[in-house]
Design an enzyme around this catalytic site. Structure first.
Site, PDB file in Angstrom:
ATOM      1  N   ASP A 102       0.830  -1.200   0.000  1.00  0.00           N
ATOM      2  CA  ASP A 102       0.000   0.000   0.000  1.00  0.00           C
ATOM      3  C   ASP A 102       0.870   1.257   0.000  1.00  0.00           C
ATOM      4  OD1 ASP A 102      -2.214  -1.617   0.089  1.00  0.00           O
ATOM      5  OD2 ASP A 102      -2.450  -1.465   2.270  1.00  0.00           O
TER       6      ASP A 102
HETATM    7  N1  URA Z   1      -1.441  -5.836   3.822  1.00  0.00           N
HETATM    8  C1  URA Z   1      -1.916  -4.576   3.816  1.00  0.00           C
HETATM    9  O1  URA Z   1      -2.986  -4.301   4.350  1.00  0.00           O
HETATM   10  N2  URA Z   1      -1.174  -3.646   3.192  1.00  0.00           N
HETATM   11  C2  URA Z   1       0.002  -3.887   2.607  1.00  0.00           C
HETATM   12  O2  URA Z   1       0.626  -2.979   2.076  1.00  0.00           O
HETATM   13  C3  URA Z   1       0.476  -5.213   2.629  1.00  0.00           C
HETATM   14  C4  URA Z   1      -0.274  -6.173   3.251  1.00  0.00           C
END
Ligand code: URA
Length: 230
Positions: A102
């Site tokens: 993310d």
């Molecule tokens: N899980 C999430 O919620 N975000 C990420 O970036 C990776 C795994």
């Protein structure tokens, strides 16, 4: 692709000639003489018949990046910097990300042009753990670990997550090991308990650990040993 298929797709050889070439030990792949018609060749393979190079084989490339906050795991974005913007490499359009993170998640990101390699790393079937350091807004209760081990139901996809391992580090920090990479998976797993993830950092993917010498935004090529481990 099988080496016999590769060769018989070329205009200069028919199938019978290919069988003969292999039987006469005239075909080599990456410098090794091959007689097995099923031998697997890829775009990265150097393929020769006698001394003639039929495919030079493009270089396979593998990088480890310490993803900083505030950049997107995409090859292009109209608004924000992307992880590929952090790479000073030629032919970036050929590269892809093995397991997105993310916008504000930090940590280990692997980037390559080798699709087979990245699939091995990310496919849940290979069961390679992705390990995250998680910081939450509320205390992490003792019931979380059992729930994550059992699997959390995601209504949107109508699935239950694969067993995950939670190690409590303090009242609001933990290490979580998952073998899938569903959309916002870690945040949604903690979301099951209405506990917001306020910091997320990927430490490891399978055998590959983020190099502690890399500061956020820095990257380096993988070593031959690291590439082989996956
Ligand atoms: N899980 C999430 O919620 N975000 C990420 O970036 C990776 C795994």
């Amino acid at each position: 692709m099988r080496v016999d298929r590769f060769l018989s797709n070329l205009p200069q050889f028919n199938r019978q000639q290919v069988r003969l070439l292999l039987a006469e030990h005239r075909v080599s792949v990456d410098g090794v003489v091959i007689s097995d018609a099923h031998h697997d060749v890829r775009e990265f393979s150097l393929i020769c018949v006698d001394d003639a190079i039929l495919q030079a084989g493009k270089p396979a490339r593998y990088f480890m990046l310490h993803k900083p906050q505030g950049c997107v795991s995409a090859t292009s974005d109209p608004q924000h910097p992307t992880v590929l913007d952090l790479l000073d490499e030629p032919d970036k359009a050929e590269l892809h990300i093995a397991g997105r993170l993310d916008f504000n998640t930090t940590g280990l990101m692997l980037i390559t042009n080798d699709g087979q390699w990245s699939r091995r790393l990310t496919q849940p079937q290979t069961k390679l753990p992705k390990v995250y350091y998680v910081q939450t807004e509320q205390d992490i209760g003792p019931e979380y670990a059992a729930m994550f081990a059992k699997g959390v139901y995601f209504a949107f996809e109508d699935l239950t997550t694969q067993p995950a391992e939670l190690e409590l580090l303090s009242s609001r920090t933990a290490r979580l090991s998952i073998i899938e990479g569903r959309y916002h998976q870690v945040k949604r797993m903690f979301g099951y308990f209405d506990n917001k993830v306020i910091g997320l950092h990927r430490e490891r993917m399978g055998p590959l650990v983020l190099d502690a010498a890399l500061t956020p935004g820095q990257y380096r090529p993988l070593t031959d040993e690291e590439i082989r481990q996956v």
